[in-house]
Scaffold this motif. Structure first.
Motif, PDB file in Angstrom:
ATOM      1  N   ASN A  96      40.621  37.903  34.996  1.00  0.00           N
ATOM      2  CA  ASN A  96      40.547  38.843  36.106  1.00  0.00           C
ATOM      3  C   ASN A  96      41.263  40.045  36.034  1.00  0.00           C
ATOM      4  O   ASN A  96      40.549  41.052  36.453  1.00  0.00           O
ATOM      5  CB  ASN A  96      41.448  37.984  37.324  1.00  0.00           C
ATOM      6  CG  ASN A  96      40.313  36.979  38.294  1.00  0.00           C
ATOM      7  OD1 ASN A  96      40.267  37.330  39.226  1.00  0.00           O
ATOM      8  ND2 ASN A  96      39.795  36.107  37.764  1.00  0.00           N
ATOM      9  N   LEU A 100      38.917  43.559  36.535  1.00  0.00           N
ATOM     10  CA  LEU A 100      39.248  44.646  37.373  1.00  0.00           C
ATOM     11  C   LEU A 100      39.783  45.954  36.776  1.00  0.00           C
ATOM     12  O   LEU A 100      39.698  47.007  37.605  1.00  0.00           O
ATOM     13  CB  LEU A 100      40.697  44.041  38.213  1.00  0.00           C
ATOM     14  CG  LEU A 100      41.324  44.676  39.289  1.00  0.00           C
ATOM     15  CD1 LEU A 100      40.507  44.881  40.515  1.00  0.00           C
ATOM     16  CD2 LEU A 100      42.562  44.066  39.680  1.00  0.00           C
ATOM     17  N   LEU A 230      36.180  37.937  40.013  1.00  0.00           N
ATOM     18  CA  LEU A 230      37.366  38.361  40.792  1.00  0.00           C
ATOM     19  C   LEU A 230      37.720  37.032  41.555  1.00  0.00           C
ATOM     20  O   LEU A 230      36.856  36.843  42.429  1.00  0.00           O
ATOM     21  CB  LEU A 230      37.389  39.628  41.149  1.00  0.00           C
ATOM     22  CG  LEU A 230      37.058  41.084  40.348  1.00  0.00           C
ATOM     23  CD1 LEU A 230      36.862  41.958  41.095  1.00  0.00           C
ATOM     24  CD2 LEU A 230      38.307  40.835  39.605  1.00  0.00           C
ATOM     25  N   TRP A 232      40.126  36.523  44.708  1.00  0.00           N
ATOM     26  CA  TRP A 232      41.111  37.415  45.709  1.00  0.00           C
ATOM     27  C   TRP A 232      42.526  36.863  45.587  1.00  0.00           C
ATOM     28  O   TRP A 232      43.431  37.774  45.544  1.00  0.00           O
ATOM     29  CB  TRP A 232      40.544  37.251  46.965  1.00  0.00           C
ATOM     30  CG  TRP A 232      41.650  37.954  47.926  1.00  0.00           C
ATOM     31  CD1 TRP A 232      42.275  37.242  48.937  1.00  0.00           C
ATOM     32  CD2 TRP A 232      42.187  39.263  47.898  1.00  0.00           C
ATOM     33  NE1 TRP A 232      43.123  37.992  49.696  1.00  0.00           N
ATOM     34  CE2 TRP A 232      43.200  39.394  48.942  1.00  0.00           C
ATOM     35  CE3 TRP A 232      41.775  40.311  47.186  1.00  0.00           C
ATOM     36  CZ2 TRP A 232      43.797  40.358  49.443  1.00  0.00           C
ATOM     37  CZ3 TRP A 232      42.381  41.463  47.564  1.00  0.00           C
ATOM     38  CH2 TRP A 232      43.374  41.607  48.637  1.00  0.00           C
ATOM     39  N   VAL A 235      43.989  38.697  42.249  1.00  0.00           N
ATOM     40  CA  VAL A 235      43.861  40.218  42.521  1.00  0.00           C
ATOM     41  C   VAL A 235      45.027  40.518  43.461  1.00  0.00           C
ATOM     42  O   VAL A 235      45.854  41.362  43.031  1.00  0.00           O
ATOM     43  CB  VAL A 235      42.569  40.504  42.956  1.00  0.00           C
ATOM     44  CG1 VAL A 235      42.856  41.830  43.543  1.00  0.00           C
ATOM     45  CG2 VAL A 235      41.423  40.279  41.984  1.00  0.00           C
TER      46      VAL A 235
END
Length: 453
Positions: A96, A100, A230, A232, A235
């Motif tokens: 991830n 990102l 991704l 959430w 992140v």
């Protein structure tokens, strides 16, 4: 010894030496990108070329800010998950963070190129300095993704216990940059644009090295295609923990804008060139401290996750001690050879050397206590306490330094700008000392509870 077992059982001084030395070399080598550019530009162009590079620093700091947001945030999470024996989650975080980082740095590159001239003007670029700044930053922005990979993702190599490989990443890039800069600047007569080209080529090579490590099967944490979506919650956690160093860098970018405009008003283009040289010297002193932070982070994070609080305290104390030794040594060097250090960035301009030497001596006056403040702030980040880390990280650059830059120049002009540095260093160190004392009392209580159970 297994890497996880090593973090939990090996002697703290040995661990810190093993992790911090490569990190110190790596961070100092990373600093050489900008320092080498400024030295060669100062020797091959003129001090206005250094001013051009310095004017672009707020943008470069923002690139670093997002690299730290993702890289440092994910590194803390990975270290803690490995300490908790949750390797699959660590691999999910890794993928991830990689995705990102690429997306964010590509977006910055596009936006930065679209609004480059207005940004540089807002940062204080005069008509004389703007062409240098534009030539340098337009090239740097094209290579933003390379920096995101080489700087941000390199943290993941260190997090899984391979500091030597992480060091090699930085060495490869810096050595390449040192070779290419004089070729493009002196041989091809490309000026500041040549320095920027050398930098992004070097960062591209470092990025390729990082990707080869993870995709070539050498890493303990495996990069799995299924994880490149991704999530959430991940992140959010990366941003939460990485927000402290990110906010510090954003504040540094804002600070640089304020500083550059103040210098433009009270000292002109040569004062802007001088702060470029001063920042380079300061960077060379502080980068080993940041390397100690990077080396201590997985040790503190892992042992905190494993509830080995006595080892956490030992790692923190040792990191503070060596950080203080380094910054004090750097402080002494600037007192003795200040003019010679400034002269590296423009030896043929006496006015530049005079302004720069005076600024160096005043601006770094409180350097001996800065190591304690930096390491102690990083402790809270390493143990997953982003709010405390953010407050302490911002105390120097937002709560204190920015107000000082507005107040002191009204009384002492250019000297007031230089005096803002030590005033904020002192205040931030006092605040940090209060917070870390309270935190150590809490750790002592946890140690007692663990021993009684």
């Amino acid at each position: 010894m297994d890497r996880s077992k090593e973090l939990e059982e090996d002697k703290i001084s040995n661990l810190l030496f093993k992790f911090a030395i490569p990190a110190i070399v790596g961070t100092m080598v990373n600093a050489l990108y900008n320092i080498v550019d400024r030295i060669f530009v100062g020797q091959g162009v003129d001090p206005l070329g250094i001013a051009g590079i310095t004017i672009g620093m707020p943008i470069m700091i923002m690139l670093m800010a997002f690299g730290m947001l993702i890289g440092v945030g994910a590194t803390s999470l990975i270290s803690i998950r490995l300490g908790q024996k949750r390797k699959e989650e660590a691999e999910l975080i890794l993928a991830n963070a990689m995705l990102l980082s690429v997306l964010v740095h590509a977006a910055i590159s596009i936006l930065g190129l679209m609004f480059l001239d207005p940004l540089l003007r807002a940062f204080g670029a005069s008509d004389a300095v703007l062409p240098y700044a534009r030539d340098y930053m337009s090239v740097i922005l094209y290579g933003a993704v390379f920096q995101g990979i080489s700087f941000g993702m390199n943290n993941f190599i260190r997090a899984e216990g391979n500091p030597g490989i992480a060091m090699a990443t930085m060495l490869i890039g810096a050595i390449t940059n040192t070779i290419l800069d004089p070729i493009f600047i002196f041989k091809f007569k490309m000026g500041v644009r040549g320095a920027a080209i050398g930098t992004i080529i070097s960062q591209g090579i470092s990025a390729a090295w990082v990707l080869l490590y993870f995709f070539g099967g050498k890493s303990m944490l495996k990069v799995r295609v299924k994880n490149f979506r991704l999530k959430w919650s991940i992140v959010r956690d990366i941003i939460s923990i990485g927000s402290a160093p990110f906010a510090m860098q954003v504040a540094s970018s804002i600070l640089n804008v304020i500083l550059l405009n103040s210098l433009s008003e009270y000292g002109g283009d040569l004062a802007i060139s001088a702060i470029g040289a001063i920042n380079s010297i300061s960077m060379m002193i502080l980068m080993p401290v940041f390397g100690i932070n990077q080396g201590a982070q997985p040790i503190i994070g892992y042992n905190y996750g494993a509830q080995k609080y006595d080892r956490v305290k030992e790692a923190l104390k040792l990191a503070i001690f060596w950080a203080t030794v380094i910054v004090t040594s750097g402080f002494i060097i600037t007192r003795i050879w200040g003019a010679q250090l400034i002269g590296l960035f423009g030896k043929n301009n006496k006015e530049f050397i005079q302004i720069g030497t005076e600024g160096l001596h005043i601006f770094l006056l409180m350097m001996p206590i800065v190591g304690f403040q930096v390491v102690s702030s990083n402790y809270f980040q390493a143990v997953g306490k982003p709010k405390q880390a953010m407050f302490l990280s911002l105390s120097r650059q937002v709560l204190l330094l920015i107000p000082m830059l507005y107040i002191l120049p009204n009384f002492w002009g250019l000297k007031g700008i230089w005096a803002s540095g030590p005033a904020s260093d002192l205040g931030a160190s006092i605040i940090t000392a209060i917070w870390i004392f309270k935190e150590m009392n809490g750790l002592n209580q946890k140690i007692c509870e663990t021993e009684n159970n």
